[in-house]
Design a protein around this motif. Structure first.
Motif, PDB file in Angstrom:
ATOM      1  N   SER A  14       0.830  -1.207   0.000  1.00  0.00           N
ATOM      2  CA  SER A  14       0.000   0.000   0.000  1.00  0.00           C
ATOM      3  C   SER A  14       0.868   1.261   0.000  1.00  0.00           C
ATOM      4  N   GLU A  19       0.985   3.986  -3.104  1.00  0.00           N
ATOM      5  CA  GLU A  19       0.696   5.402  -2.838  1.00  0.00           C
ATOM      6  C   GLU A  19       1.883   6.286  -3.208  1.00  0.00           C
ATOM      7  N   THR A  20       3.063   5.868  -2.783  1.00  0.00           N
ATOM      8  CA  THR A  20       4.263   6.670  -3.025  1.00  0.00           C
ATOM      9  C   THR A  20       4.609   6.726  -4.505  1.00  0.00           C
ATOM     10  N   HIS A  49       2.533   6.421  -7.068  1.00  0.00           N
ATOM     11  CA  HIS A  49       1.582   7.294  -7.771  1.00  0.00           C
ATOM     12  C   HIS A  49       1.882   8.761  -7.484  1.00  0.00           C
ATOM     13  N   ALA A  50       2.176   9.091  -6.244  1.00  0.00           N
ATOM     14  CA  ALA A  50       2.489  10.482  -5.892  1.00  0.00           C
ATOM     15  C   ALA A  50       3.752  10.968  -6.598  1.00  0.00           C
ATOM     16  N   TRP A  94      -0.733   7.658 -14.871  1.00  0.00           N
ATOM     17  CA  TRP A  94      -1.301   6.763 -13.877  1.00  0.00           C
ATOM     18  C   TRP A  94      -1.276   5.313 -14.339  1.00  0.00           C
ATOM     19  N   LEU A 127       6.104   7.355   3.072  1.00  0.00           N
ATOM     20  CA  LEU A 127       4.791   7.887   2.729  1.00  0.00           C
ATOM     21  C   LEU A 127       4.884   9.381   2.430  1.00  0.00           C
TER      22      LEU A 127
END
Length: 168
Positions: A21, A25-26, A28-29, A37, A95
């Protein structure tokens, strides 16, 4: 600044969903603006699947670390020994909401300390990831050369950075 209450330890199988997870998240950021994407989702599904992460646990020649604050996995780092005895940092992510708190610096220090006989540390970083490049430069890494990740044409354009380590 080092985060109070930060615990760094070896990753366990039970940690892998949280690590995945964090990586999704990281990534994509960090990379949606570079690759889009869809491509980032393809990469994270291949490189950061639970099976791929599970295969990295307990390797004799490397470490797979997590950083925790309370019960939350806030960062991860992996490194392995290379044939020339260099320490190769293969992963370092924090994160996005926790970046700038010293977690990445601490993870990097702990990961490299696992290789006391390494004369040098190396890593690959996406050539357009300016924040990561600046971080690694602050940590004492310098540009060695430009390459493709794993030498394959279908992977990101990377910079090879290195740092001389002091071997006692």
């Amino acid at each position: 600044m080092t985060q109070t209450g930060l615990i760094i330890r070896d990753a366990l199988a039970a940690d892998l969903p949280a690590v995945r997870s964090l990586l999704v998240e990281t990534w994509h950021a960090t990379y949606d603006g570079i690759y889009g994407w869809r491509r980032v989702a393809e990469i994270t599904n291949a490189w950061h699947s639970l099976d791929a992460l599970s295969a990295q646990l307990g390797r004799q020649s490397g470490v797979f670390l997590i950083a925790m604050l309370g019960q939350e996995v806030v960062g991860t780092a992996s490194a392995r020994s290379e044939p020339d005895h260099a320490a190769l940092l293969t992963r370092l992510y924090v994160l996005p909401a926790r970046q700038g708190e010293g977690i990445g610096r601490t993870l990097l220090q702990v990961a490299l300390a696992c290789f006391p006989d390494a004369p040098v540390a190396r890593l690959e970083v996406e050539s357009q990831n300016e924040l990561a490049i600046a971080f690694y430069e602050r940590m004492g890494f310098f540009l060695q050369r430009q390459a493709r990740f794993d030498g394959r044409e279908d992977t990101p354009n990377t910079l090879i950075m290195a740092k001389r380590l002091f071997v006692s």
